[in-house]
Design a protein around this motif. Structure first.
Motif, PDB file in Angstrom:
ATOM      1  N   THR A   1       0.835  -1.208   0.000  1.00 49.47           N
ATOM      2  CA  THR A   1       0.000   0.000   0.000  1.00 49.47           C
ATOM      3  C   THR A   1       0.868   1.256   0.000  1.00 49.47           C
ATOM      4  N   VAL A   2       1.891   1.268   0.836  1.00 50.48           N
ATOM      5  CA  VAL A   2       2.802   2.414   0.886  1.00 50.48           C
ATOM      6  C   VAL A   2       3.569   2.534  -0.427  1.00 50.48           C
ATOM      7  N   LEU A   3       4.037   1.410  -0.973  1.00 45.79           N
ATOM      8  CA  LEU A   3       4.786   1.446  -2.233  1.00 45.79           C
ATOM      9  C   LEU A   3       3.926   1.901  -3.404  1.00 45.79           C
ATOM     10  N   VAL A   4       2.674   1.463  -3.437  1.00 43.73           N
ATOM     11  CA  VAL A   4       1.768   1.907  -4.505  1.00 43.73           C
ATOM     12  C   VAL A   4       1.542   3.407  -4.406  1.00 43.73           C
ATOM     13  N   PHE A   5       1.328   3.900  -3.193  1.00 41.17           N
ATOM     14  CA  PHE A   5       1.134   5.342  -3.018  1.00 41.17           C
ATOM     15  C   PHE A   5       2.373   6.107  -3.487  1.00 41.17           C
ATOM     16  N   ALA A   6       3.565   5.646  -3.067  1.00 39.54           N
ATOM     17  CA  ALA A   6       4.806   6.339  -3.445  1.00 39.54           C
ATOM     18  C   ALA A   6       5.036   6.257  -4.955  1.00 39.54           C
ATOM     19  N   PHE A   7       4.814   5.085  -5.529  1.00 41.95           N
ATOM     20  CA  PHE A   7       5.034   4.899  -6.966  1.00 41.95           C
ATOM     21  C   PHE A   7       4.032   5.725  -7.776  1.00 41.95           C
ATOM     22  N   ALA A   8       2.778   5.777  -7.326  1.00 41.16           N
ATOM     23  CA  ALA A   8       1.772   6.594  -8.008  1.00 41.16           C
ATOM     24  C   ALA A   8       2.130   8.070  -7.914  1.00 41.16           C
TER      25      ALA A   8
ATOM     26  N   LEU B   1       4.884   8.655 -10.422  1.00 36.48           N
ATOM     27  CA  LEU B   1       4.321   8.696 -11.777  1.00 36.48           C
ATOM     28  C   LEU B   1       3.583  10.007 -12.034  1.00 36.48           C
ATOM     29  N   SER B   2       2.834  10.461 -11.029  1.00 36.93           N
ATOM     30  CA  SER B   2       2.113  11.719 -11.216  1.00 36.93           C
ATOM     31  C   SER B   2       3.067  12.899 -11.344  1.00 36.93           C
ATOM     32  N   GLN B   3       4.202  12.867 -10.634  1.00 39.25           N
ATOM     33  CA  GLN B   3       5.185  13.938 -10.753  1.00 39.25           C
ATOM     34  C   GLN B   3       5.851  13.928 -12.129  1.00 39.25           C
ATOM     35  N   ILE B   4       6.098  12.727 -12.656  1.00 36.20           N
ATOM     36  CA  ILE B   4       6.674  12.631 -14.010  1.00 36.20           C
ATOM     37  C   ILE B   4       5.705  13.206 -15.028  1.00 36.20           C
ATOM     38  N   VAL B   5       4.424  12.852 -14.915  1.00 36.99           N
ATOM     39  CA  VAL B   5       3.420  13.408 -15.826  1.00 36.99           C
ATOM     40  C   VAL B   5       3.269  14.901 -15.593  1.00 36.99           C
ATOM     41  N   ASN B   6       3.424  15.333 -14.364  1.00 37.93           N
ATOM     42  CA  ASN B   6       3.298  16.747 -14.013  1.00 37.93           C
ATOM     43  C   ASN B   6       4.354  17.606 -14.711  1.00 37.93           C
ATOM     44  N   ILE B   7       5.483  17.008 -15.041  1.00 44.55           N
ATOM     45  CA  ILE B   7       6.526  17.743 -15.774  1.00 44.55           C
ATOM     46  C   ILE B   7       6.011  18.153 -17.147  1.00 44.55           C
ATOM     47  N   PHE B   8       5.281  17.240 -17.805  1.00 47.06           N
ATOM     48  CA  PHE B   8       4.802  17.485 -19.161  1.00 47.06           C
ATOM     49  C   PHE B   8       3.420  18.132 -19.202  1.00 47.06           C
ATOM     50  N   TYR B   9       2.603  17.834 -18.207  1.00 46.62           N
ATOM     51  CA  TYR B   9       1.252  18.369 -18.162  1.00 46.62           C
ATOM     52  C   TYR B   9       0.924  18.725 -16.718  1.00 46.62           C
ATOM     53  N   PRO B  10       1.087  19.998 -16.337  1.00 47.97           N
ATOM     54  CA  PRO B  10       0.912  20.372 -14.933  1.00 47.97           C
ATOM     55  C   PRO B  10      -0.529  20.204 -14.444  1.00 47.97           C
ATOM     56  N   LEU B  11      -0.670  19.366 -13.429  1.00 44.28           N
ATOM     57  CA  LEU B  11      -1.950  19.215 -12.767  1.00 44.28           C
ATOM     58  C   LEU B  11      -1.712  18.711 -11.350  1.00 44.28           C
ATOM     59  N   ALA B  12      -2.572  19.106 -10.476  1.00 44.33           N
ATOM     60  CA  ALA B  12      -2.462  18.663  -9.084  1.00 44.33           C
ATOM     61  C   ALA B  12      -3.373  17.458  -8.906  1.00 44.33           C
ATOM     62  N   ILE B  13      -2.822  16.375  -8.349  1.00 48.65           N
ATOM     63  CA  ILE B  13      -3.597  15.151  -8.220  1.00 48.65           C
ATOM     64  C   ILE B  13      -3.687  14.750  -6.747  1.00 48.65           C
ATOM     65  N   PRO B  14      -4.746  15.162  -6.071  1.00 44.58           N
ATOM     66  CA  PRO B  14      -4.929  14.705  -4.690  1.00 44.58           C
ATOM     67  C   PRO B  14      -5.400  13.249  -4.646  1.00 44.58           C
ATOM     68  N   LEU B  15      -5.316  12.658  -3.481  1.00 43.82           N
ATOM     69  CA  LEU B  15      -5.650  11.251  -3.287  1.00 43.82           C
ATOM     70  C   LEU B  15      -7.117  10.938  -3.568  1.00 43.82           C
ATOM     71  N   ASP B  16      -7.972  11.920  -3.473  1.00 42.50           N
ATOM     72  CA  ASP B  16      -9.402  11.659  -3.634  1.00 42.50           C
ATOM     73  C   ASP B  16      -9.917  11.991  -5.039  1.00 42.50           C
TER      74      ASP B  16
ATOM     75  N   LEU C   1      -6.038   6.266 -11.481  1.00 43.82           N
ATOM     76  CA  LEU C   1      -5.391   5.752 -12.694  1.00 43.82           C
ATOM     77  C   LEU C   1      -3.894   5.525 -12.472  1.00 43.82           C
ATOM     78  N   PHE C   2      -3.229   6.474 -11.818  1.00 44.58           N
ATOM     79  CA  PHE C   2      -1.809   6.305 -11.518  1.00 44.58           C
ATOM     80  C   PHE C   2      -1.589   5.137 -10.548  1.00 44.58           C
ATOM     81  N   ALA C   3      -2.491   4.984  -9.579  1.00 42.84           N
ATOM     82  CA  ALA C   3      -2.358   3.896  -8.617  1.00 42.84           C
ATOM     83  C   ALA C   3      -2.554   2.539  -9.284  1.00 42.84           C
ATOM     84  N   ILE C   4      -3.449   2.449 -10.241  1.00 45.42           N
ATOM     85  CA  ILE C   4      -3.652   1.184 -10.951  1.00 45.42           C
ATOM     86  C   ILE C   4      -2.437   0.852 -11.793  1.00 45.42           C
TER      87      ILE C   4
END
Length: 105
Positions: free
Chosen positions: A40-47, A50-65, A71-74
């Protein structure tokens, strides 16, 4: 409600794939709960990574809810068992605990 779904279902995907690849049955036990918590912790960290990598190309804030986090968690849940297998295969960690001779008994 989506926080509950993000907490329980993506890590279970990773656990299922991990046990399926090792050809083991999933049986409710304390070691399974510990693995689930770690995943669970690893999925959260990995997601988050991934969201930070996508954030480099397309800025968006992705909260947990939010659905984009789901999609990133899956994606993280599907990739994580293979990453764990890779680390277990090519990296060996050994921890040795010895008693101190100077300790009073």
């Amino acid at each position: 409600m989506i926080e509950f779904m993000n907490l329980f279902f993506p890590p279970m995907i990773a656990i299922y794939i991990y046990f399926r690849r090792k050809k083991e049955k999933i049986a409710f036990s304390l070691p399974l709960i510990v693995k689930y918590c770690i995943v669970t912790v690893l999925v959260f960290a990995f997601a988050k990574i991934l969201s930070q990598i996508v954030n480099i190309f397309y800025p968006l804030a992705i909260p947990l809810d939010r659905a984009p986090y789901t999609l990133f968690a899956i994606v993280a849940s599907v990739l994580l068992p293979f990453l764990i297998e890779f680390v277990q295969r090519y990296f060996r960690f050994e921890i040795k605990v010895e008693s101190n001779e100077n300790e009073e008994k």
